[in-house]
Enzyme design. Structure first.
Site, mmCIF file in Angstrom:
data_model
loop_
_atom_site.group_PDB
_atom_site.id
_atom_site.type_symbol
_atom_site.label_atom_id
_atom_site.label_comp_id
_atom_site.label_asym_id
_atom_site.label_seq_id
_atom_site.Cartn_x
_atom_site.Cartn_y
_atom_site.Cartn_z
ATOM 1 N N ASP A 180 -39.808 -0.124 -11.194
ATOM 2 C CA ASP A 180 -38.937 -0.325 -12.349
ATOM 3 C C ASP A 180 -37.514 -0.386 -11.809
ATOM 4 O OD1 ASP A 180 -37.360 -0.215 -14.591
ATOM 5 O OD2 ASP A 180 -38.109 1.719 -15.304
ATOM 6 N N LYS A 200 -27.613 -4.614 -12.323
ATOM 7 C CA LYS A 200 -28.591 -5.410 -13.073
ATOM 8 C C LYS A 200 -27.917 -6.288 -14.122
ATOM 9 C CE LYS A 200 -33.003 -4.691 -15.476
ATOM 10 N NZ LYS A 200 -33.947 -3.621 -15.897
ATOM 11 N N GLU A 202 -40.856 -5.371 -19.070
ATOM 12 C CA GLU A 202 -40.797 -3.914 -19.208
ATOM 13 C C GLU A 202 -41.549 -3.372 -20.425
ATOM 14 O OE1 GLU A 202 -36.599 -3.303 -18.750
ATOM 15 O OE2 GLU A 202 -36.701 -3.851 -16.641
ATOM 16 N N ASP A 222 -37.386 -0.872 -26.519
ATOM 17 C CA ASP A 222 -36.971 -0.466 -25.176
ATOM 18 C C ASP A 222 -35.461 -0.641 -25.024
ATOM 19 O OD1 ASP A 222 -36.486 -0.155 -22.474
ATOM 20 O OD2 ASP A 222 -38.021 -1.564 -21.796
#
Lengths: 201, 620
Positions: free
Chosen positions: B24, B86, B185, B207
């Site tokens: 992850d 990210k 994800e 999420d």
């Protein structure tokens, strides 16, 4: 919209280095799912068989095997996904049935010449514009949506009957009805878009 | 020890458990997990810590520092310490400008419009920074498992576009990781969660991470996780909550201007305040700037007002995802909460009231994604050929082509299941036109300028014809990672051209090769050894696969002669594999693959027949 995704040819499109993989997977979407070639489709059965076929064909099922087997599976599943999206949508399904009958469904080659229908569409679009400024816009949209749903259902009834017939005249009729339904589809998208905009305020 | 029973001609090699991990790669924290003895768990570092802060501090003349130590030093060395990289993945210089003051870094323009970050160790692309984080996770995986990994499943936000996915894959390649799959994800979370509870039905995964938001609607049926729709915002997350607090503090101080290096300190303070407000009704903050010091109290209610617009934004995406899935809130059995930002109490209450159903967050929201990725990695490594589990995912954003007038014609709609291939036919609009420009776009809007440009290429050599007579078929293919390739073919002449879509923000292939070579130092032998090793793995895989296929179906589907040919091919490839000529091994693999094509095709047909055979003839 050109509906060239109906040919099934995409299955052979991908090449791996020098050689083309040859697939023997069933090209006819109805046959692929083991369903009769009719406009009415049992959607529960469709999604049930989709899952069964995915369990057999999906590339992840071949993860322990070689790259070529996985590539083959990717192609098979791409074909399966195309088949699903065509049979799931009533409009795409109708166009596909017409293609199977040898009718050219390319949008540019047919126009709707029913002036009464075009007038009705104009009126519906005016109602859409009015709904925006209504006291309760969401209610007005809901009413418009219900009204158009009724009109759509009538057209679908006619489409089903014409598609079931072997008469070439009926096929031409079905193509006209399909075009009309595409007008309604566009209208419904606009209604939903406006609904979204109103809900975001 | 169990006895391995095998028949003559079959593989006598005991089934070997292949080592694979799930990673992850998060905005704030990253994790690595694996399946051992049937149990999926995250892996800890030598100090017992599972989380790895996604922070890299570059230093002159020495290796970069990654993780907790880098994070601790971020405020002291903000320009060289890259946080939340990210958010920069797959983004162009234009996007950076839009993020503007939020970023404390200095940018240098890179090749192909990709921005580089200036550090004491040289200019670094976001892909390189991510690769440095991935390397640490890879090392942790190898050390914990005690062997070489066959590969990793790396998770990405479901709403990541093509450029962001490609950038992530590039980073993995740069870190020396074989990517088994890029997995969304929320889908990963659903796997961890669904398998844990053995639940069936329709559920939603909400999420909210540090920098990204995803909502996915899934149906779980007989071990198949079918994503019905997905939506979100790849630039919305807990970082935005920190920024909201930071802005509030500056406002309280009287609109003072922050020096570039001060920002990290203020953001750290804001994050601490946010976390404190999860359990307390109010929190005290103090901040000093240019000799001016300030102290204040932020209540939970004030904080909730500050972030209200962001939460509303997530709920709008939820509404759209439900609509795309043609599912109402009543039909959602459960809402799975994932990501550290779902700890914020007002996020929970608002999501709960929107869905009107019970929230589930009983698996640690920080770890659930990595655990799901590890489970999928175990399957993709080939450890579970008979597993019931299957993940069916969709593309998050529509893909299309530019047509006349700067309009976009959609070729594949958002939320179409992948892998998918779809073709569209176009024609020439001028007499004698011999080339056609093809511009590939991603997004929902109608105008080219409002969508993300992915690639441009030209189909040349179309024979001159009158306008409208040439037929160009453009085929889009999206693989199971959600990555696109496009090819175009003129049907009359057969002229063809194809591109792997490499968004301008990714790295060019040559660049990656160069970086990998650099990372190997100058040793050409290393590269040779790596190639040989890869070819040997390929050969082993093919031999093993073919042997097990022959054992299962060989007698039923092949003649004695055909079987003999394949067995002979296997023996030949095994001999080649013993040598160290990687070119010869590659050829051997190719030949045996070709020879076994027909067999593979028969097996697939057989599989389809069996899949449908449970249904009665009357139905058909």
């Amino acid at each position: 919209m050109p509906i060239s995704d109906l040919s099934g040819n995409v299955v052979n499109a991908r090449t791996n280095g020098s050689s083309t993989l040859v697939m023997t997977i069933e090209n006819n979407y109805f046959a692929l799912f083991g369903l009769p070639e009719t406009f009415r489709v049992d959607t529960a059965q469709l999604s049930d068989r989709y899952l069964s076929l995915q369990k057999t064909l999906h590339p992840d099922r071949y993860a322990h095997l070689g790259e070529r087997e996985q590539l083959r599976a990717v192609q098979a599943v791409a074909h399966l996904n195309d088949a699903l999206s065509t049979l799931k949508s009533p409009l795409k399904r109708a166009a596909y049935l017409l293609e199977l009958k040898g009718v050219d469904t390319d949008a540019s080659s047919t126009t709707v010449s029913d002036s009464g229908f075009l007038m009705q569409q104009m009126a519906l679009r005016e109602q859409l514009d009015e709904a925006r400024d209504a006291v309760d816009p969401l209610l007005a949209l809901e009413q418009l949506l219900q009204h158009t749903e009724q009109l759509r259902l009538q057209l679908f009834g006619r489409l089903e009957a014409d598609l079931a017939s072997d008469d070439p005249a009926a096929a031409a009729q079905a193509l006209q009805t399909l075009r009309k339904l595409q007008f309604f589809d566009k209208l419904r998208q606009q209604i939903e878009l406006l609904e979204d905009q109103l809900a975001d305020l | 020890m169990l006895l391995q029973i095998s028949e003559p001609g079959q593989s006598a090699k005991p089934h070997q458990h292949k080592l694979a991990v799930g990673i992850d790669l998060g905005t704030t924290n990253s994790l690595v997990a694996t399946v051992r003895s049937g149990q999926a768990d995250t892996l800890a570092d030598d100090q017992g810590r599972h989380l790895l802060p996604s922070v890299v501090r570059y230093r002159a003349d020495t290796a970069p520092l990654v993780g907790f130590d880098a994070r601790a030093q971020a405020a002291d060395d903000p320009m060289n310490t890259i946080v939340s990289v990210k958010r920069l993945m797959g983004r162009g210089v234009e996007d950076m400008r839009r993020l503007g003051d939020q970023l404390p870094y200095e940018f240098a323009p890179g090749e192909g419009g990709m921005p580089f970050l200036k550090t004491v160790a040289g200019a670094k692309s976001p892909v390189q920074v991510s690769a440095d984080i991935l390397k640490v996770l890879l090392d942790r995986g190898c050390a914990s498992l005690g062997g070489e990994l066959v590969g990793a499943v790396i998770t990405v936000p479901a709403y990541f576009d093509e450029a962001q996915r490609q950038a992530t894959k590039d980073a993995a390649q740069l870190a020396g990781i074989t990517v088994l799959r890029l997995l969304n994800e929320p889908t990963a979370a659903a796997v961890a969660y669904g398998l844990d509870r053995a639940s069936e039905g329709t559920f939603a995964v909400y999420d909210l991470g540090g920098g990204t938001f995803d909502i996915s609607v899934l149906r779980l049926n007989r071990g198949v996780f079918e994503v019905l729709s997905t939506g979100g915002d790849s630039a919305l997350g807990g970082d935005d909550f920190d920024h909201a607090i930071a802005e509030w503090v500056l406002q309280q101080m009287g609109e003072v201007k922050l020096a570039q290096g001060e920002q990290r300190r203020l953001l750290d303070l804001s994050r601490a305040a946010k976390e404190a407000l999860t359990h307390n009704e109010q929190t005290e903050l103090s901040f000093s700037l240019l000799g001016q010091s300030w102290q204040g109290v932020l209540t939970r209610e004030q904080f909730e007002q500050l972030i209200e617009p962001k939460i509303k934004q997530t709920l709008r995406a939820c509404r759209r995802a439900l609509k795309d899935a043609e599912v109402s809130t009543d039909e959602i059995a459960e809402v799975v909460m994932v990501g550290g930002s779902t700890r914020v109490p007002s996020v929970r209450t608002q999501v709960e009231s929107f869905f009107g159903s019970k929230l589930h967050a009983d698996i640690d929201p920080d770890r659930v994604v990595a655990i799901g990725a590890a489970i999928q990695a175990d399957v993709l490594a080939g450890n579970k050929p008979d597993a019931e589990m299957l993940l069916l995912d969709v593309i998050p954003l529509s893909l299309g082509l530019e047509t006349m007038g700067g309009l976009v014609e959609k070729v594949i709609d958002r939320n179409t299941p992948i892998p998918v291939a779809r073709a569209q036919e176009f024609t020439t609009y001028q007499d004698g036109q011999t080339a056609m420009a093809i511009h590939v776009l991603q997004g929902e809007r109608e105008l080219v300028d409002d969508c993300r440009s992915l690639a441009r290429f030209e189909l040349r050599g179309i024979p001159p014809m009158t306008a409208g007579n040439a037929k160009v078929r453009v085929t889009f293919q999206v693989d199971a990672d959600g990555l696109l390739s496009v090819s175009a073919r003129e049907l009359a002449s057969g002229v063809e051209t194809a591109v792997e879509v490499k968004p301008s923000y990714g790295l060019a292939d040559g660049e990656i090769a160069r970086m990998i070579k650099d990372s190997f130092g100058h040793a050409q032998e290393d590269l040779e050894a790596r190639t040989l090793r890869e070819q040997q793995v390929d050969a082993d895989r093919l031999v093993e696969a073919l042997q097990s296929a022959l054992a299962a179906d060989g007698e039923r589907l092949l003649t004695v002669e055909d079987r003999a040919v394949l067995l002979q091919g296997i023996e030949q490839l095994k001999r080649l594999r013993q040598g160290n000529d990687h070119v010869a091994i590659a050829k051997g693999v190719e030949v045996l693959s070709l020879a076994s094509d027909e067999f593979a095709s028969r097996r697939m047909d057989d599989g389809i027949r069996r899949a449908l055979s449970g249904h009665s003839v009357n139905e058909i």
